[in-house]
Design an enzyme around this catalytic site. Structure first.
Site, mmCIF file in Angstrom:
data_model
loop_
_atom_site.group_PDB
_atom_site.id
_atom_site.type_symbol
_atom_site.label_atom_id
_atom_site.label_comp_id
_atom_site.label_asym_id
_atom_site.label_seq_id
_atom_site.Cartn_x
_atom_site.Cartn_y
_atom_site.Cartn_z
ATOM 1 N N SER A 118 0.865 -1.184 0.000
ATOM 2 C CA SER A 118 0.000 0.000 0.000
ATOM 3 C C SER A 118 0.901 1.232 0.000
ATOM 4 C CB SER A 118 -0.868 0.020 1.262
ATOM 5 O OG SER A 118 -1.479 1.280 1.420
ATOM 6 N N TYR A 151 -1.290 -0.749 10.298
ATOM 7 C CA TYR A 151 -1.504 -1.234 8.921
ATOM 8 C C TYR A 151 -0.347 -0.781 8.025
ATOM 9 C CZ TYR A 151 -3.560 -1.288 4.199
ATOM 10 O OH TYR A 151 -3.788 -1.487 2.862
#
Ligand code: NAP
Length: 261
Positions: free
Chosen positions: A156, A170
């Site tokens: 990401s 995350y």
């Protein structure tokens, strides 16, 4: 070589198996449909949403493709072993897409995070991806008698941005994935396996809702240089390209697919 094999090579098609974790929804679903359209036999992994996974399999079957749905919570080693055993029965493994991933509740600072939350995010996003890659390497590596293959890891842009005040745990899990793509890529480069990563930006999927903020991607779209969110299909296209022979000299590398973010 038969006519069928010739046609497959000409069109860049393959009938090998691709295992896609989290193939039931979002980016994984789009990747499953795109892979099936290129001839892959698709193993659609899902954590709990059997209905969504079955719908992907039905859609592929309706287009004369081949797919099966297999329940696999990648935080469970036993599930992963079963996923790959089911894949073995389906054909020769040619690719793994380490896509299944989660976020914790958005907007939680590190000084508020529970150990359980952090452990769950790391178990799914990091340990799960490494264990899936372990099973794929055992089958695809020429060192183990395999025919080679490709592993694509979903990272990401959060890995670079850090996601402060949103979900730093995350972001850190995706930073680990970037290191893993580099390290595993070097480790198996001489064994017929390419390893590549994708860093999506703000993509229109349900992951934002699962973080408690369904509209997060639209709210932040103005921060994207291209001034829009991306689609799951746009990420799937990049994944399929990395899986293909057109990306034959790419390994241990991660590509931003983020509209410039
Ligand atoms: P999504 O729409 O929320 O879909 C998540 C998928 O992962 C579902 O198929 C889900 O299965 C599966 N999954 C959830 N927990 C799992 C577990 N424990 N084990 C195995 N599979 C699990 O997510 P997405 O947006 O498509 O994201 C896919 C990947 O792209 C993730 O790795 C994510 O971090 C990454 N990514 C997404 C964005 C974005 O903006 N969307 C941005 C950057 C990176 P069920 O259907 O059974 O729940």
């Amino acid at each position: 070589m038969g006519d069928g094999a010739c046609r497959k090579m000409e069109a860049g098609l393959t009938d090998k198996v691709v295992v896609i974790t989290g193939g039931s929804r979002g980016i994984g679903r789009a990747t499953a449909l795109a892979a099936a359209a290129r001839g892959y036999r698709v193993v659609v992994g899902y954590a709990s949403n059997k209905t969504a996974a079955d719908e992907v399999v039905s859609q592929i079957a309706a287009s004369n493709g081949k797919a099966i749905a297999v329940k696999c919570d990648v935080a469970e080693e036993r599930d992963i072993i079963d996923l790959f055993e089911q894949a073995d029965k389906f054909g020769t493994l040619g690719a793994l897409v380490n896509n299944g991933g989660i976020v914790g509740t958005s907007g939680v600072r590190v000084d508020e995070m529970s150990a359980e939350r952090i452990q769950r995010v790391l178990a799914v996003n990091v340990t799960g991806s490494i264990l899936c890659a372990r099973e794929a390497v055992k089958r695809m590596s020429t060192r183990h008698g395999g025919q080679g293959g490709v592993i694509v890891n979903l990272s990401s842009v959060a890995a670079k941005l850090g996601a402060p005040n949103t979900y730093v745990d995350y972001a850190a899990s995706k930073g680990a994935i970037d290191s893993f793509t580099t390290g595993l890529g070097y480790e198996v480069a001489g064994e017929g396996i390419r390893v590549a990563g994708i860093r999506p930006g703000l993509i229109d999927t349900e992951i934002h809702a699962s973080g408690g903020e369904p509209d997060r991607h639209h709210r932040l779209a103005h921060m994207v240089p291209m001034k829009r969110v991306g689609t799951a299909d746009e990420i799937a296209s990049a994944i399929i390209w990395l899986m293909s022979d057109e990306a034959s000299y790419i390994t241990a590398a991660t590509l931003d697919v983020s509209g410039g973010r």
